[in-house]
Structure formats: C-alpha cells, structure tokens
Design a protein around this motif. Structure first.
Motif, mmCIF file in Angstrom:
data_model
loop_
_atom_site.group_PDB
_atom_site.id
_atom_site.type_symbol
_atom_site.label_atom_id
_atom_site.label_comp_id
_atom_site.label_asym_id
_atom_site.label_seq_id
_atom_site.Cartn_x
_atom_site.Cartn_y
_atom_site.Cartn_z
ATOM 1 N N HIS A 123 0.837 -1.196 0.000
ATOM 2 C CA HIS A 123 0.000 0.000 0.000
ATOM 3 C C HIS A 123 0.873 1.248 0.000
ATOM 4 N N SER A 124 0.248 2.368 -0.376
ATOM 5 C CA SER A 124 0.873 3.702 -0.318
ATOM 6 C C SER A 124 2.203 3.776 -1.062
ATOM 7 N N ASN A 125 2.289 3.083 -2.192
ATOM 8 C CA ASN A 125 3.515 3.124 -2.992
ATOM 9 C C ASN A 125 4.751 2.780 -2.162
ATOM 10 N N GLN A 126 4.601 1.793 -1.259
ATOM 11 C CA GLN A 126 5.696 1.432 -0.362
ATOM 12 C C GLN A 126 6.986 1.132 -1.101
ATOM 13 N N LEU A 127 6.886 0.279 -2.111
ATOM 14 C CA LEU A 127 8.092 -0.196 -2.769
ATOM 15 C C LEU A 127 8.828 0.942 -3.475
ATOM 16 N N ALA A 128 8.077 1.822 -4.109
ATOM 17 C CA ALA A 128 8.707 2.975 -4.764
ATOM 18 C C ALA A 128 9.369 3.881 -3.723
ATOM 19 N N ARG A 129 8.701 4.063 -2.565
ATOM 20 C CA ARG A 129 9.278 4.918 -1.518
ATOM 21 C C ARG A 129 10.567 4.309 -0.962
ATOM 22 N N TYR A 130 10.588 3.004 -0.810
ATOM 23 C CA TYR A 130 11.793 2.366 -0.279
ATOM 24 C C TYR A 130 12.956 2.459 -1.269
ATOM 25 N N ARG A 131 12.644 2.418 -2.553
ATOM 26 C CA ARG A 131 13.695 2.609 -3.559
ATOM 27 C C ARG A 131 14.307 4.005 -3.415
ATOM 28 N N LYS A 132 13.437 4.996 -3.215
ATOM 29 C CA LYS A 132 13.928 6.370 -3.072
ATOM 30 C C LYS A 132 14.761 6.528 -1.803
ATOM 31 N N VAL A 133 14.327 5.867 -0.724
ATOM 32 C CA VAL A 133 15.090 5.920 0.527
ATOM 33 C C VAL A 133 16.489 5.348 0.316
ATOM 34 N N ALA A 134 16.558 4.222 -0.359
ATOM 35 C CA ALA A 134 17.856 3.587 -0.600
ATOM 36 C C ALA A 134 18.735 4.458 -1.491
ATOM 37 N N GLU A 135 18.138 5.033 -2.527
ATOM 38 C CA GLU A 135 18.911 5.883 -3.436
ATOM 39 C C GLU A 135 19.434 7.114 -2.707
ATOM 40 N N ARG A 136 18.609 7.670 -1.838
ATOM 41 C CA ARG A 136 18.992 8.895 -1.130
ATOM 42 C C ARG A 136 20.068 8.632 -0.079
ATOM 43 N N ASN A 137 20.003 7.485 0.597
ATOM 44 C CA ASN A 137 20.920 7.215 1.697
ATOM 45 C C ASN A 137 22.163 6.429 1.293
ATOM 46 N N PHE A 138 22.110 5.785 0.149
ATOM 47 C CA PHE A 138 23.271 5.041 -0.350
ATOM 48 C C PHE A 138 23.475 5.390 -1.834
ATOM 49 N N PRO A 139 23.718 6.661 -2.136
ATOM 50 C CA PRO A 139 23.721 7.117 -3.533
ATOM 51 C C PRO A 139 24.818 6.512 -4.394
ATOM 52 N N ASN A 140 25.918 6.109 -3.795
ATOM 53 C CA ASN A 140 27.058 5.632 -4.582
ATOM 54 C C ASN A 140 27.224 4.119 -4.552
ATOM 55 N N LYS A 141 26.209 3.425 -4.025
ATOM 56 C CA LYS A 141 26.303 1.968 -3.922
ATOM 57 C C LYS A 141 25.262 1.292 -4.810
ATOM 58 N N PRO A 142 25.670 0.274 -5.583
ATOM 59 C CA PRO A 142 24.669 -0.515 -6.316
ATOM 60 C C PRO A 142 23.693 -1.165 -5.328
ATOM 61 N N LYS A 143 22.465 -1.415 -5.797
ATOM 62 C CA LYS A 143 21.432 -1.916 -4.897
ATOM 63 C C LYS A 143 20.664 -3.062 -5.541
ATOM 64 N N ALA A 144 20.308 -4.034 -4.707
ATOM 65 C CA ALA A 144 19.378 -5.086 -5.106
ATOM 66 C C ALA A 144 18.134 -4.947 -4.249
ATOM 67 N N PHE A 145 16.962 -5.118 -4.865
ATOM 68 C CA PHE A 145 15.693 -4.980 -4.155
ATOM 69 C C PHE A 145 14.952 -6.309 -4.192
#
Length: 394
Positions: A123-145
């Motif tokens: 709900h509430s676009n959770q997954l998209a929000r978590y992607r943004k959180v990860a991008e904002r807090n770990f901007p220089n690290k590759p990420k797996a979701f």
C-alpha cells in the motif's frame, strides 16, 4: 436439540478433531509466544539467520545461499551469483526497520533492500518509496531490491516489478531445510529446534501448505462449518481456495495452466502452450514470455494478456504479432506489458461466493466473456511464432 447444538455435538465427537488436537499439542516456541502471525517477528528472525555474527553456527552460509538466489535474477545486473562465494561478510550490517524498510543488508560496496510482506497487501507506494530511501541514503552503492512474499505475489506497479526480485517463503523453507540437513550436527541443539519450529510455522501459518495439521483443519472446517465459524481460527486461505476452483474451471475448458501465484490464475491455450518461449528470467516462475492471467486479489477480477520481461527483440516480436488483432494495444514498457486488459466487478473473496456453485457460476461468466479474445490472440500468436521468425534465434 437445536440445529446449532447438533452441529456442535457432531464436532466434539469427530475423530478428526482428536487428530488435530494431538498435532497442535506439539510444543513450538513461535506458537507459544504467539509470534506466528506477526510480520515484524518474522523479519527479526530472518535478520538473525542472515547475520553471520549471530549464534546459529551457520556463519555466512544462509546469507550467501540467499544472495545467490537473488543475484541469479536478471533484475540484478551489477553482480553475478557466481561472485557470492568470494564476498567478504565480516563487516556487514543488518538493519531492521531502516527508515521503515523491513530489512536492509549493508555491505561496504553495495546494499540489499528486503520488503517482507504477508498478511497485508502492498500500500501507499511502499516499494517505490523504499527505492527512493535507498537511493537517497546510499547514492554511490549498487542496490538489489527483494520482495519477499508467501506465494510469489507481484508488486502492483510495472516500475516496481521491473526492479524488485520476487522471493517466496517457499524458498526460505527450502534453504532452511537444506541448512538443517547439512549442518544439524554442528548446530547447537536449541538452534536446530528453533529453526525446525520456524519451518513448521512458515508451512502452517504463512504458506498454509504442505502441513498435515492445516489440511486436516480445512477438512474439519468443511464438515463442521456452522459449529466452527465463531471459534476456529484456521479458516482456509480464501485466495488459495478460489485459485483451486478457478484452475479447475480453466482446465475444464481445455486450457493449460501457467505459472502459479496466489490471487492469480494464468493460462495458455493448448495450441499456444508448445510454442510460447520459456526465456523470461525476470518474469513468472516458469519463465513464460506470454500468458493470459486473471487477478482476483482485490474487489474486482482483472483479466490481462501480458508479455513478460525479457529479451527485447523477442518481446517486440510477440507484441508486433499480437498488434494484428483488433483491440490489442502495443505498450511502450520494456518490462511487463499488458497488451489487452478488462475488468469485471466481482469480488470473489466476498462471503456470497463462499458457496462454490455461485463461485463456479461467476468464474464461468468471466471465462465466457474473455474466450473470444483469447482464441483470436492465441491463433494469431501461434501462427506468428511458427512462421514469422525462428524463435531459436533468440
């Protein structure tokens, strides 16, 4: 004797009730502490298993098995499953509820974000929000979701489906059973009991499958529904029950069932099944490049003819072929592409469809309505896949 008393009298004399009582009498630490239904407690236990520094004596084995499963998915392109054995895990951090993210595994050079979802829908676009959180807090690290669910539930949005790797509790069970089989002699006895208890809880309360007590509970409920409606907590999972009936009606019409998913029934025609490529590593469990699917998780039944993620030339070929059929659209998405969709205002989970005859009746109405588009698109796709391009080239 009243009708209700008759039902209760029949129930208390049922040998099946004695059987299930004996099964449930076996002590289980998660049931004793009433943790079986709490999503946050499952995340805590998984965090303990994934952390190499914890007292389970598995070291980083469970963590690396998990990472190999995730990294084999094409949605993670910056690392390969074959690289995992060489990864150092002595300086990682396992975060719980990191800015509302259920689990986050932080390595020195990359991070893995895990959203654990059962018992409630996204709900509430959770997954998209978590992607943004990860991008904002770990901007220089590759990420797996990772989207961890009981029965391969998919993210709602196409953007999230293109990024999040689907991981099921069935896979967690498989990894834990493998760990118990290999390392039982080196684990502390209490740890082995915890893990075997957890496996039983996952099968019984999360998966609601492959557990003898759950199967017997369903039988008792069907035979003694009136007596149990107000006291019995193990009602059959409604979506799984609907899926069973939906699958039966689909097969009765001669269709072939496709990849399974809770809340979904997927199919192909018998003519289309042999020619549809199974090359979609980022799509459904059976890797079909195209499927017809019914989604009945919410307050309507949605029908879609969908092209899965995968090799773009193959996807383009399938969409080009289908575009010859009136009413079919040609989406621009490079991941999941619904070339045809239609919704029906039936809430199959509502109480009025507990009567199986009524459920069958409405499922047949839905199938009748979509049968023409299925037949037209299937015939076109069979002809196109056989004659336009040699699929083996892909």
């Amino acid at each position: 004797m009243t009708e209700t008393r008759t039902h209760l009298s029949t129930l208390i004399r049922s040998p099946d009730l004695e059987k299930i009582s004996l099964m449930l009498a076996k002590p289980n630490i998660f049931e004793i502490l009433r943790l079986a239904h709490h999503e946050i407690r499952h995340s805590n236990f998984l965090a303990w298993l994934l952390d190499p520094s914890q007292s389970h004596n598995l070291g980083d084995t469970f963590l690396k098995w998990f990472l190999k499963e995730v990294f084999q998915d094409e949605r993670v392109s910056w690392i390969d499953e074959f690289d995992v054995d060489g990864v150092k895990t002595s300086n990682i951090t396992i975060h719980r509820e990191y800015k509302h993210i259920d689990l986050l595994i932080e390595f020195p050079d990359w991070v893995v974000v895990i959203e654990n979802k059962f018992g409630s829908s996204e709900h509430s676009n959770q997954l998209a929000r978590y992607r943004k959180v990860a991008e904002r807090n770990f901007p220089n690290k590759p990420k797996a979701f990772v989207y961890l669910t009981p029965h391969y539930e998919e993210p709602k949005s196409e953007d999230d489906r293109a990024v999040y790797v689907n991981f099921t509790y069935g896979s967690v069970i498989q990894l834990l059973e493998q760990a118990c089989d290999i390392y039982s002699s080196t684990m502390p006895e209490t740890v082995l009991h915890y893990i075997t208890d957890y496996i039983r809880v996952l099968k019984r309360y999360v998966m609601q499958d492959n557990d003898e007590a759950v199967e017997l509970a369903r039988k008792i409920y069907r035979n003694h529904k009136e007596a149990l409606d107000f006291i019995f907590e193990h009602k059959p999972d409604r979506l799984l029950e609907i899926g069973k009936v939906f699958s039966q009606r689909v097969e009765a019409r001669g269709y072939v069932l496709g990849s399974k998913g809770k809340g979904f029934t997927r199919l192909l025609t018998k003519e289309l099944d042999p020619v549809v490529p199974r090359e979609s590593d980022g799509g459904w469990p059976n890797k079909e490049s195209f499927l017809y699917e019914f989604d009945y998780r919410n307050k309507k039944v949605s029908f879609r003819a969908t092209v899965a993620p995968g090799e773009q030339l193959l996807r383009q070929q399938i969409m080009d072929i289908l575009s010859r059929v009136d009413g079919v659209k040609k989406p621009n998405s490079k991941s999941w592409s619904a070339v045809y969709s239609h919704s029906f205002n039936y809430e199959l989970t509502s109480e009025k469809f507990f009567d199986e005859d009524k459920l069958v009746e409405v499922i047949d109405k839905v199938l009748d309505a979509v049968e023409p588009i299925i037949e037209k698109t299937s015939a076109c796709l069979v002809d196109g896949l056989k004659n336009d391009v040699d699929i083996a080239d892909y």
